[in-house]
Design an enzyme around this catalytic site. Sequence first.
Site, PDB file in Angstrom:
ATOM      1  N   ASN A  85       4.944   8.529  19.184  1.00 26.55           N
ATOM      2  CA  ASN A  85       3.986   8.689  18.088  1.00 26.55           C
ATOM      3  C   ASN A  85       2.604   9.143  18.558  1.00 26.55           C
ATOM      4  O   ASN A  85       1.812   9.613  17.753  1.00 26.55           O
ATOM      5  CB  ASN A  85       3.868   7.354  17.342  1.00 26.55           C
ATOM      6  CG  ASN A  85       2.757   7.358  16.329  1.00 26.55           C
ATOM      7  OD1 ASN A  85       2.877   7.912  15.254  1.00 26.55           O
ATOM      8  ND2 ASN A  85       1.635   6.734  16.680  1.00 26.55           N
ATOM      9  N   TYR A 150      -3.822  21.810  16.975  1.00 24.67           N
ATOM     10  CA  TYR A 150      -3.123  20.622  16.478  1.00 24.67           C
ATOM     11  C   TYR A 150      -1.922  21.016  15.628  1.00 24.67           C
ATOM     12  O   TYR A 150      -0.804  20.523  15.850  1.00 24.67           O
ATOM     13  CB  TYR A 150      -4.064  19.737  15.663  1.00 24.67           C
ATOM     14  CG  TYR A 150      -3.340  18.607  14.985  1.00 24.67           C
ATOM     15  CD1 TYR A 150      -2.953  17.480  15.700  1.00 24.67           C
ATOM     16  CD2 TYR A 150      -3.008  18.672  13.630  1.00 24.67           C
ATOM     17  CE1 TYR A 150      -2.261  16.444  15.092  1.00 24.67           C
ATOM     18  CE2 TYR A 150      -2.315  17.641  13.011  1.00 24.67           C
ATOM     19  CZ  TYR A 150      -1.951  16.536  13.744  1.00 24.67           C
ATOM     20  OH  TYR A 150      -1.252  15.522  13.143  1.00 24.67           O
ATOM     21  N   LYS A 154       2.188  20.381  16.327  1.00 22.50           N
ATOM     22  CA  LYS A 154       3.101  19.686  15.427  1.00 22.50           C
ATOM     23  C   LYS A 154       4.271  20.590  15.012  1.00 22.50           C
ATOM     24  O   LYS A 154       5.393  20.104  14.805  1.00 22.50           O
ATOM     25  CB  LYS A 154       2.351  19.172  14.197  1.00 22.50           C
ATOM     26  CG  LYS A 154       1.411  18.007  14.521  1.00 22.50           C
ATOM     27  CD  LYS A 154       2.160  16.808  15.105  1.00 22.50           C
ATOM     28  CE  LYS A 154       1.274  15.622  15.352  1.00 22.50           C
ATOM     29  NZ  LYS A 154       1.995  14.429  15.848  1.00 22.50           N
TER      30      LYS A 154
END
Length: 261
Positions: A85, A150, A154
């Site tokens: 995570n 970012y 992802k």
Amino acid sequence: MPKRQLALVTGASTGIGYELAELCAADGFDLVIAADEPEIESAAQRLEGHGVKVDWVECDLATEEGVEEVLDAVGRRQVDVLMANAGHGLGEAFLDQDFEDILHVVDTNITGTLFLIHRVGQRMRKRGSGRILITGSIAGFIPGAYQAVYNASKAFLDSFSFALRAELAESGVTVTCLMPGATETEFFDRAGLTDTKIGQQKKDDPKDVARSGFDAMMRGDGDVVTGWQNKLQTAIASVTPAGLLARQHAKKAAPGTGESS
């Protein structure tokens, strides 16, 4: 008395990661939790209130050395659940960002995550059992102007999780990708996004996001997008030209866009 299973959770000091660890502890898992900030110790103390054993590691999960510290804390124990995570965000225009900060996002979100999954996943595959949860994001569906690195990281994780799941289909190891939208955590403050529309908008509750991910993992589902608005957003993104998505994202993520909201 049967031996408790072990869950390894990274990025578990606050936010979604802490809530995932909380769900594991409530379900009777012993824990190894890790984060790159001192709050991980107090998180461990709270989790011990469930009556489970909690080992904590404060380390830089962007480095192989940091990941090795986590693996040392696990030792010879069997990891039944891996929740990868840990992640960092980074706002502002790509060319205005410090390159060391850019590398840290890439190394935390991608390199360190892959190293941890590779090491733990090999052990799971060898014994023929285990559950892996990877925290991706609906951001992976959208070219993230003013969050370019970012969102791209992802997109990598979203894609990787589906590929890994296919490779492990007959192994007894499941892979689940948790894809939340904007969630009420410290992410936006740390990423320098508090003065943006996306930073000031109403966000999802990390408890709800974690519950969706935990339940999907325990069912062995391949993925879960949390919240109906996020499901709608991903559906729209799949049929919208990438250039338009990038321009729309810029209006929400560019510095100063939240001042009039």
